[in-house]
Design a protein around this motif. Structure first.
Motif, mmCIF file in Angstrom:
data_model
loop_
_atom_site.group_PDB
_atom_site.id
_atom_site.type_symbol
_atom_site.label_atom_id
_atom_site.label_comp_id
_atom_site.label_asym_id
_atom_site.label_seq_id
_atom_site.Cartn_x
_atom_site.Cartn_y
_atom_site.Cartn_z
ATOM 1 N N TYR A 24 0.844 -1.198 0.000
ATOM 2 C CA TYR A 24 0.000 0.000 0.000
ATOM 3 C C TYR A 24 0.880 1.249 0.000
ATOM 4 O O TYR A 24 1.877 1.334 0.725
ATOM 5 C CB TYR A 24 -0.904 -0.007 1.229
ATOM 6 C CG TYR A 24 -1.782 1.208 1.339
ATOM 7 C CD1 TYR A 24 -2.897 1.356 0.516
ATOM 8 C CD2 TYR A 24 -1.499 2.215 2.264
ATOM 9 C CE1 TYR A 24 -3.715 2.468 0.622
ATOM 10 C CE2 TYR A 24 -2.309 3.327 2.378
ATOM 11 C CZ TYR A 24 -3.410 3.450 1.556
ATOM 12 O OH TYR A 24 -4.224 4.561 1.653
ATOM 13 N N LYS A 25 0.501 2.247 -0.805
ATOM 14 C CA LYS A 25 1.261 3.490 -0.931
ATOM 15 C C LYS A 25 0.440 4.640 -0.368
ATOM 16 O O LYS A 25 -0.705 4.863 -0.784
ATOM 17 C CB LYS A 25 1.607 3.748 -2.400
ATOM 18 C CG LYS A 25 2.357 5.056 -2.642
ATOM 19 C CD LYS A 25 2.620 5.270 -4.124
ATOM 20 C CE LYS A 25 3.332 6.596 -4.375
ATOM 21 N NZ LYS A 25 3.554 6.819 -5.830
ATOM 22 N N GLU A 26 1.020 5.380 0.571
ATOM 23 C CA GLU A 26 0.358 6.559 1.114
ATOM 24 C C GLU A 26 0.566 7.741 0.174
ATOM 25 O O GLU A 26 1.687 7.998 -0.275
ATOM 26 C CB GLU A 26 0.904 6.881 2.502
ATOM 27 C CG GLU A 26 0.624 5.802 3.534
ATOM 28 C CD GLU A 26 1.101 6.181 4.919
ATOM 29 O OE1 GLU A 26 1.694 7.276 5.062
ATOM 30 O OE2 GLU A 26 0.888 5.406 5.864
ATOM 31 N N THR A 27 -0.517 8.455 -0.092
ATOM 32 C CA THR A 27 -0.444 9.582 -0.995
ATOM 33 C C THR A 27 -1.538 10.582 -0.654
ATOM 34 O O THR A 27 -2.405 10.315 0.191
ATOM 35 C CB THR A 27 -0.594 9.122 -2.463
ATOM 36 O OG1 THR A 27 -0.376 10.240 -3.335
ATOM 37 C CG2 THR A 27 -1.997 8.561 -2.709
ATOM 38 N N THR A 28 -1.510 11.736 -1.293
ATOM 39 C CA THR A 28 -2.559 12.730 -1.091
ATOM 40 C C THR A 28 -3.790 12.352 -1.913
ATOM 41 O O THR A 28 -3.690 12.080 -3.104
ATOM 42 C CB THR A 28 -2.083 14.133 -1.509
ATOM 43 O OG1 THR A 28 -0.927 14.487 -0.743
ATOM 44 C CG2 THR A 28 -3.181 15.169 -1.292
ATOM 45 N N GLU A 97 -3.447 2.609 -3.083
ATOM 46 C CA GLU A 97 -2.868 3.842 -2.564
ATOM 47 C C GLU A 97 -3.974 4.773 -2.098
ATOM 48 O O GLU A 97 -5.114 4.702 -2.565
ATOM 49 C CB GLU A 97 -1.989 4.528 -3.605
ATOM 50 C CG GLU A 97 -2.691 4.949 -4.883
ATOM 51 C CD GLU A 97 -1.743 5.632 -5.842
ATOM 52 O OE1 GLU A 97 -2.025 6.795 -6.210
ATOM 53 O OE2 GLU A 97 -0.724 5.014 -6.207
ATOM 54 N N LYS A 99 -5.059 7.448 1.606
ATOM 55 C CA LYS A 99 -4.761 8.216 2.822
ATOM 56 C C LYS A 99 -3.751 7.479 3.709
ATOM 57 O O LYS A 99 -3.529 6.265 3.549
ATOM 58 C CB LYS A 99 -6.052 8.463 3.592
ATOM 59 C CG LYS A 99 -6.724 7.206 4.131
ATOM 60 C CD LYS A 99 -8.035 7.573 4.829
ATOM 61 C CE LYS A 99 -8.746 6.329 5.376
ATOM 62 N NZ LYS A 99 -10.033 6.671 6.034
ATOM 63 N N PRO A 100 -3.133 8.215 4.644
ATOM 64 C CA PRO A 100 -2.146 7.594 5.536
ATOM 65 C C PRO A 100 -2.727 6.405 6.291
ATOM 66 O O PRO A 100 -3.887 6.421 6.713
ATOM 67 C CB PRO A 100 -1.771 8.736 6.487
ATOM 68 C CG PRO A 100 -2.052 9.985 5.710
ATOM 69 C CD PRO A 100 -3.245 9.677 4.859
ATOM 70 N N PHE A 101 -1.898 5.393 6.438
ATOM 71 C CA PHE A 101 -2.302 4.175 7.142
ATOM 72 C C PHE A 101 -1.655 4.216 8.519
ATOM 73 O O PHE A 101 -0.750 3.449 8.834
ATOM 74 C CB PHE A 101 -1.850 2.959 6.357
ATOM 75 C CG PHE A 101 -2.500 1.659 6.796
ATOM 76 C CD1 PHE A 101 -3.388 1.614 7.852
ATOM 77 C CD2 PHE A 101 -2.210 0.480 6.126
ATOM 78 C CE1 PHE A 101 -3.984 0.434 8.250
ATOM 79 C CE2 PHE A 101 -2.805 -0.720 6.503
ATOM 80 C CZ PHE A 101 -3.685 -0.742 7.575
ATOM 81 N N ASP A 102 -2.140 5.125 9.347
ATOM 82 C CA ASP A 102 -1.605 5.300 10.698
ATOM 83 C C ASP A 102 -2.535 4.574 11.652
ATOM 84 O O ASP A 102 -3.470 5.149 12.214
ATOM 85 C CB ASP A 102 -1.526 6.787 11.043
ATOM 86 C CG ASP A 102 -0.863 7.033 12.391
ATOM 87 O OD1 ASP A 102 -0.232 6.092 12.908
ATOM 88 O OD2 ASP A 102 -0.990 8.152 12.930
ATOM 89 N N HIS A 215 -4.731 -2.018 4.034
ATOM 90 C CA HIS A 215 -4.884 -0.570 3.826
ATOM 91 C C HIS A 215 -5.902 -0.041 4.834
ATOM 92 O O HIS A 215 -6.573 -0.833 5.528
ATOM 93 C CB HIS A 215 -5.321 -0.278 2.386
ATOM 94 C CG HIS A 215 -6.619 -0.905 2.003
ATOM 95 N ND1 HIS A 215 -7.831 -0.528 2.542
ATOM 96 C CD2 HIS A 215 -6.907 -1.921 1.145
ATOM 97 C CE1 HIS A 215 -8.807 -1.252 2.026
ATOM 98 N NE2 HIS A 215 -8.271 -2.116 1.190
#
Length: 302
Positions: A24-28, A97, A99-102, A215
């Motif tokens: 998974y890629k975090e992006t805007t 991809e 939103k952030p996966f926090d 994700h």
């Protein structure tokens, strides 16, 4: 026996609903949308599982939650008075991809000989925290499971807090839950699998299910059976609605800067669902014990 085999086959099919292994890629997310909705169970809630406390350790303490006749019940279906289906997972599939996966490590607690929550969502290849709040020992066995059979993820004793005075607790009936040492265990499911189950090796009625995700586009229904997932890249997706014994797939289009609604109705399954289904008139129970089991915390109903 045929019914039990059929249910096991059903569970195997549900477990096959796995996420992909793409990183998974975090992006805007530009012009992200939202998915909201509700999940209900229509019809009579299935009977719970039933376990004779005589056949497991710590019957008096664990029997503080029981039916009053020497049986401990486990209800896999958490349903409100209006059919609000709780602890059902909604997972948007096929997102690589966004939103952030926090996502912090989830925590599962053993309290009064039950696991809470009943369903846990954990990031695949990350830790789940498990802690014993009881004055009795538990043994945690976790299995990745699918139609191809189970694989052990971890099997560890769950220690109780050393400050417990077990004898005093058992005689007074008053319990102040104290956390034992937190056990952190990694959940790493194989390709094509994303469901795991945790059980206590000492108390079979302690059961908890988990879903490992790749994700952050998931949710779990609340007490009202409702859910919401935000900041979703616009597009059309397959959406999995999952419970350990039920599942449905939907195709949903998420509009840019808008909201899509998904209201799901499950028909309550009928017939015998598990080999340990609770019986209205069990053949034996608390009468074969020398001590009375009093459900002082909760008197469970069939």
């Amino acid at each position: 026996m045929k019914r039990v085999t059929a249910v096991l086959g059903l569970v195997g099919c549900l477990l096959a609903a796995a996420s992909t292994s793409h990183a998974y890629k975090e992006t805007t997310v530009e012009n992200g949308g939202t998915l909201t909705g509700s999940v209900t169970l229509e019809g009579a809630v299935p009977k719970p599982k039933g376990y004779n406390l005589v056949t497991f350790p710590d019957p008096i303490y664990c029997g503080r939650i029981s039916d009053g006749r020497g049986f401990r019940l486990l209800q896999p279906f958490r349903v409100g008075p209006g059919g609000e289906f709780q602890e059902v997972v909604i997972l948007i599939e096929g997102i690589d991809e966004g939103k952030p996966f926090d996502f912090p490590s989830p925590r599962v607690e053993s309290v009064d000989c039950k696991f809470e929550p009943f369903i846990t969502i954990v990031r695949n290849r990350a830790d789940v925290e498990i802690v014993n709040m009881d004055p009795v020992l538990h043994d945690i066995q976790a299995y990745e499971t699918s139609e191809r059979g189970a694989r052990v993820l971890f099997n560890v004793p769950l220690p109780m807090n050393e400050r417990f005075n077990k004898k005093a607790l058992m005689t007074s009936g008053r319990v102040k839950h104290l956390a034992g040492r937190v056990m952190s265990q990694k959940v790493r499911v194989g390709k094509g699998r994303n469901v795991f189950v945790m059980q206590c090796g000492f108390h079979a009625y302690m059961e908890s299910w988990g879903l490992a995700v790749e994700h952050p586009y998931f949710a779990k229904t609340d007490q009202d059976g409702r859910f919401s997932i935000d900041n979703i890249p616009p597009g059309t997706y397959s959406v999995l609605v999952w419970h350990p014994l039920l599942q449905k797939h939907y195709t949903v289009t998420i509009p840019a800067n808008g909201t899509a609604t998904l209201n799901v109705e499950f028909d309550a399954p009928k017939g015998r669902l598990y080999a340990t289904e609770a019986m209205d008139n069990p053949r034996f129970g608390v009468d074969i014990l020398n001590e009375e089991i009093v459900p002082s915390v909760e008197r469970q109903k069939y």
